[in-house]
Enzyme design. Structure first.
Site, short mmCIF file in Angstrom:
data_model
loop_
_atom_site.label_atom_id
_atom_site.label_comp_id
_atom_site.label_asym_id
_atom_site.label_seq_id
_atom_site.Cartn_x
_atom_site.Cartn_y
_atom_site.Cartn_z
N GLU A 172 -19.35 -7.84 -23.53
CA GLU A 172 -18.98 -9.26 -23.57
C GLU A 172 -18.29 -9.67 -22.28
OE1 GLU A 172 -16.25 -12.71 -24.31
OE2 GLU A 172 -15.78 -10.67 -23.67
N GLU A 173 -17.47 -8.77 -21.74
CA GLU A 173 -16.69 -9.11 -20.55
C GLU A 173 -17.56 -9.30 -19.31
OE1 GLU A 173 -13.76 -9.97 -20.79
OE2 GLU A 173 -12.65 -8.82 -22.29
#
Length: 314
Positions: A172-173
């Site tokens: 996600e990052e």
């Protein structure tokens, strides 16, 4: 006298259960955000250890594997940051399914990666290259919520009128890569999703402001769902109309799926090495999860939730 004894026993059991749930949430966060996990950077052996931890609990709860290789859905994550050269790293979503033999499915998600030792970029501390970023709030807290909701809905001795798909998203990052990959390669038909609930940073509640619930406007059914909630019985919350916003629910929203995103807001430790487990408010974390349970249960009254686009008109 017997009634008083029974009432006292019920109160003690309730208190014991609540205390155990808080301790379990704490155990999840302390495991995932320990220094030994080195910040769970995408492609690291430590993020694979986190994936294994989540798989272990999915199996313990009796969730069916719903990835493409057991519980796992593998994909490649491209890192494009100034700090490192372009590189391709292996990543995976961890997906478990609670089959209630229903037509429609509620998706519950949280990302389990973080930014490692600051080498993949995104650190807000310019002096922290090579320093572990534990990511206790971001997003060990959300994974703790994911695991607690999985535990609750598999062990409440109820056959709910909806199936549940629990997804721990990878990478996600690096730009919501895990959720983007899932909606492009879904393991259930997207048309069967009732709505998607996402948790990202739910561990640092500001009690005066409350927890933000983004996505309120993405279905007209959310208004009656939230109107039925007795606010005096829950942590303070406020709703945001829009569907987009910095986390994995956005990937579902752009596929015309109603979404809710629970988030306690930014703080001084965001994307810094100081986002540690001892700073998480575990009682409030449990309270947010209890609020989410009621939202989910209230949604059962609607066989279908209609999607509403909340993007401003151009």
């Amino acid at each position: 006298m017997k009634k008083l004894i029974l009432l006292s026993s019920l109160l003690i059991n309730c208190f014991t259960s609540t205390a155990q749930e808080v301790e379990t949430l704490k155990d999840h966060v302390y495991f995932l955000a320990d220094d030994a996990m080195k910040g769970r950077g995408t492609g690291s052996k430590e993020v694979k250890k986190a994936a294994k931890y989540i798989k272990k609990h999915f199996k313990m709860f009796g969730l069916l594997p719903k990835g493409e290789r057991g519980y796992e859905q593998d994909f490649e994550a491209i890192v494009r940051k100034v700090i490192v050269k372009d590189s391709i790293r292996s990543a995976k979503n961890i997906i478990g399914f609670l089959d209630n033999d229903a037509e429609r499915t509620i998706v519950i998600g949280a990302h389990y990666d973080h930014i490692g030792e600051g080498k993949q970029g995104s650190s807000r501390d310019s002096t922290s290259y090579g320093v572990i970023h534990n990511g206790a709030d971001d997003n060990a807290s959300g994974v703790a919520g994911l695991l607690e909701l999985a535990r609750y809905f598999t062990q409440n001795n109820e056959e709910e009128p909806f199936n549940f798909l629990f997804i721990a998203f990878g990478a996600e990052e690096l730009g919501l890569l895990g959720s983007k990959y899932f909606v492009a390669n879904p393991t259930i038909p997207l048309s069967n999703i009732h709505f998607m609930l996402n948790m990202d940073m739910i561990g640092r509640l500001n009690k005066e402001r409350g927890v933000s619930v983004i996505g309120y406007g993405t279905s007209p059914e959310f208004e009656p769902i939230f109107n039925q909630i007795d606010k005096s019985q829950h942590v303070k919350f406020y709703t945001g109309y829009e569907g987009r916003g910095g986390s994995d629910q956005t990937s579902f929203y752009i596929k015309d799926i109603p979404v809710l995103f629970f988030h306690t807001g930014g703080h001084e430790d965001y994307h810094k090495p100081t986002d540690d487990p001892n700073k998480v408010d575990y009682e409030s974390l449990k309270g947010i999860i209890e609020l989410e349970k009621e939202v989910i249960l209230n949604s059962f009254q609607f066989p279908v939730m209609q999607f509403r686009n909340t993007d401003p008109e151009e």
